[in-house]
Scaffold this active site. Structure first.
Site, PDB file in Angstrom:
ATOM      1  N   GLY A 142      17.818  64.472 114.663  1.00 27.81           N
ATOM      2  CA  GLY A 142      16.631  64.861 113.918  1.00 27.81           C
ATOM      3  C   GLY A 142      16.207  66.308 114.072  1.00 27.81           C
ATOM      4  N   GLY A 160      17.813  68.935 112.872  1.00 29.62           N
ATOM      5  CA  GLY A 160      18.210  69.739 111.724  1.00 29.62           C
ATOM      6  C   GLY A 160      19.616  70.294 111.810  1.00 29.62           C
ATOM      7  N   LYS A 161      20.501  69.570 112.505  1.00 33.08           N
ATOM      8  CA  LYS A 161      21.895  70.036 112.625  1.00 33.08           C
ATOM      9  C   LYS A 161      22.569  70.119 111.259  1.00 33.08           C
ATOM     10  CE  LYS A 161      23.157  66.670 115.219  1.00 33.08           C
ATOM     11  NZ  LYS A 161      21.846  66.028 115.320  1.00 33.08           N
ATOM     12  N   THR A 162      22.446  69.057 110.479  1.00 31.30           N
ATOM     13  CA  THR A 162      23.111  69.026 109.178  1.00 31.30           C
ATOM     14  C   THR A 162      22.570  70.118 108.262  1.00 31.30           C
ATOM     15  OG1 THR A 162      23.541  66.660 109.347  1.00 31.30           O
ATOM     16  CG2 THR A 162      23.578  67.608 107.147  1.00 31.30           C
ATOM     17  N   SER A 163      21.255  70.289 108.224  1.00 33.31           N
ATOM     18  CA  SER A 163      20.650  71.319 107.379  1.00 33.31           C
ATOM     19  C   SER A 163      21.115  72.705 107.788  1.00 33.31           C
ATOM     20  CB  SER A 163      19.120  71.243 107.470  1.00 33.31           C
ATOM     21  OG  SER A 163      18.653  69.986 107.064  1.00 33.31           O
ATOM     22  N   ASP A 176      29.916  62.838 112.303  1.00 32.90           N
ATOM     23  CA  ASP A 176      28.848  61.913 112.669  1.00 32.90           C
ATOM     24  C   ASP A 176      29.108  60.550 112.023  1.00 32.90           C
ATOM     25  OD1 ASP A 176      26.464  60.562 113.118  1.00 32.90           O
ATOM     26  OD2 ASP A 176      25.225  62.320 112.756  1.00 32.90           O
ATOM     27  N   THR A 210      16.524  62.750 103.786  1.00 28.82           N
ATOM     28  CA  THR A 210      17.669  62.304 104.571  1.00 28.82           C
ATOM     29  C   THR A 210      17.371  61.054 105.411  1.00 28.82           C
ATOM     30  OG1 THR A 210      18.650  64.504 104.616  1.00 28.82           O
ATOM     31  CG2 THR A 210      19.329  62.983 106.333  1.00 28.82           C
TER      32      THR A 210
END
Length: 592
Positions: free
Chosen positions: A22, A24-27, A49, A506
């Site tokens: 949560g 913000g790794k993907t963003s 992931d 997300t």
């Protein structure tokens, strides 16, 4: 602390983004990939992931094969899907023997390759291929890994060392180990992977954190453990900093103050790293245009209140706890994307039911567990807490299997079995057995399980069908707790599943997939909980209020997915400790 600039990463081909769920790794990884591609670099963005949401943020379907992104020249993305990887891996292992061996032998091979261990190895196999395959590496200037939440990331990145060490020590080879079949032939590939990960000229680890105490502590822990396995080229990005606040708005003031205090008390282990920040943004980080906005200094405040949620009822948390009490739920899961507050919710439910006279046991299967942080040590007499520790469970499992085997095995066979039990696969079996044992406690007390992030949870639940095959191969014994597990989870009079989410794209879309997957396993969701809602506060800060208004579209979506929805406002104070939780959520005025 300066703002993060992706172009500073131009000289390093392999980039890993990791951190607590949560944060913000993907963003951050996605925005970085787009910025590098816009700078005329050829970039491959990969999700490792199990609960990947790259398909949501890019609004396109993905597979484990690189797919070019329309609108971003030079960028391709792919997703290492564990289930797809397992199917491919199984076919590669069994394929050469079809039509050459009897059907009964092929069936036995397929059974051997049906467990969760195969899923783990197959995903790892895909991962190592990306790092060591010259044909793939030569096609890109950068390969960016959007990794799983920290616990899974550590396991994934430690696997090259674990498998290499195992193959070095194994005197019998790996051919008869079912899912490990053929790993000895890949020793050179795994050694190459280890070298790449530990080479600072090739690999950089980008720790992503929120400006929050628990998130920063998790980043420090990940940093230390990754340094131990040789990944020392690290930087940290503090994501979501509110640069200014509105005087007189308590939510805004506390939001900013809490962030400032967390940064002031930055863990010592992070002080030696290069530190960068990214601002708190009020818009949803999905779609290419919004990713490009992330590195733009200008702020665009656009108050959009067009979505109406009038007439839709959202329950306070105490109403949901009362429902669980009246229905006499014996097993309660809190599930959802990493970082949405499953641990907090599980702790709140535990306090509420203990106060109502229930005997409650609260536990976690999350590799990055934080339950202990929610309590100050002063528990109610009705409440106990625990954590399923993989190291402890593996050690206990090995000892039990070997002790039983001594009665009917010679020394050579025992040595051979001991090597089997030293493989990394053993952890999955041991942890699952512990999970089943904890659930069996529901005969005597309410068991509340703060589960791992979605992907790991599903792998754990999926293992119920195949676990007995794995353990039966080892010692011929299937515990009663395992035999009873799936029927118990499917019994809606006994088990309640609560999906926790934030009112953002997300987490909601991922939670929707989770609900659908659970339904396919005949497990029905009881409640949804919207956590940390700014809409449920009275903030007037222009940035926070815009974020609050953006929640409404997702609140409406959640109500369409499940009729029972509870909401927890963003809290200006940290609610830590049994008595504080009790007073805040279950006093007559709800603590407000």
């Amino acid at each position: 602390m300066e703002k993060f600039n992706p172009l500073a990463l131009e000289g390093t081909p392999f980039l890993f983004f990791t951190g607590k769920g949560g944060v913000g790794k993907t963003s951050t990884a996605s925005a970085t990939a787009i910025a590098l591609a816009d700078g005329n670099k050829k970039v491959l963005l990969v999700s490792t992931d199990p609960a990947s949401n790259l398909q949501d943020v890019f609004e396109m379907e993905l597979s484990n094969e690189p797919t070019e992104v329309k609108g971003v020249k030079g960028l391709s993305i792919c997703n290492i899907d564990p289930e797809q990887a397992a199917v491919s891996y199984k076919n590669n292992v069994i394929g050469p023997y079809r039509d050459k061996l009897p059907e009964i032998v092929i069936a036995q091979m397929e059974e051997q390759l049906s467990g969760a261990c195969t899923v783990e190895i197959a995903a790892f196999d895909e991962f190592t291929n990306l790092l060591s395959n010259p044909q793939i590496v030569s096609n890109f200037d950068h390969i960016i890994f959007d990794t799983a939440p920290t616990g899974h990331t550590l396991r994934l990145l430690q696997l090259p060392t674990a498998w290499t060490g195992y193959l070095d020590e194994s005197t019998h080879g790996a051919s008869c180990l079912g899912p490990l079949s053929g790993l000895d032939r890949k020793k050179e590939v795994y050694e190459t992977t280890v070298q790449v990960l530990s080479d600072p000229d090739q690999t950089k680890l980008i720790l992503v954190s929120r400006p929050e105490k628990f998130s920063l502590n998790e980043a420090e822990r990940a940093s230390k453990e990754l340094k131990v396995i040789g990944i020392k080229n690290q930087v940290i990005i503090i994501n979501g900093i509110l640069k200014s606040f509105t005087k007189g708005d308590r939510i805004s003031e506390v939001f900013h103050q809490r962030q400032s205090q967390s940064l002031k008390n930055m863990p010592i282990g992070l002080n030696g790293l290069s530190q960068y920040f990214l601002p708190f943004v009020p818009y949803s980080l999905t779609g290419i245009s919004n990713f490009r906005r992330l590195f733009n200094e200008t702020e665009d405040i656009n108050k959009n209140k067009s979505t109406s949620i009038e007439g839709l009822n959202y329950s306070p948390i105490e109403e949901m706890v009362e429902d669980l009490h009246e229905n006499n739920s014996r097993v309660i899961f809190t599930m959802g994307k990493g970082g949405v507050g499953k641990t907090t919710l599980a702790s709140i439910i535990s306090v509420g039911l203990a106060d109502k006279g229930k005997r409650v046991h609260l536990t976690t299967t999350d590799p990055a567990a934080h339950i202990g942080n929610m309590f100050d040590g002063n528990l109610h007499d009705n409440l106990t807490i625990s954590r399923i520790d993989p190291e402890v469970e593996v050690d206990k499992y090995r000892k039990e299997v070997l002790e039983k085997a001594k009665t009917d095995m010679d020394q050579d066979s025992l040595s051979y079995l001991e090597e089997d039990l030293n493989s990394p696969c053993t952890e999955e079996i041991a942890v699952f057995r512990a999970f089943a044992e904890v659930v069996s406690r529901s005969n005597e007390e309410v068991v509340i399980i703060d589960t791992a992030p979605t992907g790991h949870t599903l792998l754990l639940l999926d293992a119920a069908e195949s676990y007995h095959k794995e353990i039966k191969k080892a010692n011929g014994d299937v515990p009663l707790s395992v035999q009873q597990l799936l029927p118990r989870l499917r019994n809606r009079n006994e088990t309640s599943v609560i999906i926790t989410t934030l009112a953002e794209a997300t987490p909601v879309l991922e939670a929707q997939r989770l609900q659908e997957d659970l339904l396919r396993a005949d497990i029905k969701t009881s409640w949804w909980v919207i956590n940390q809602s700014l809409y449920a506060t009275e903030t007037t800060d222009p940035i926070l209020e815009q974020k609050a208004q953006a929640e409404k579209i997702w609140m409406k979506k959640i109500k369409e997915l499940n009729d029972k929805v509870a909401i927890i406002p963003w809290e200006p104070e940290e609610i830590i400790g049994y008595k504080q939780i009790q007073k805040h959520y279950f006093s007559d005025d709800g603590g407000r």
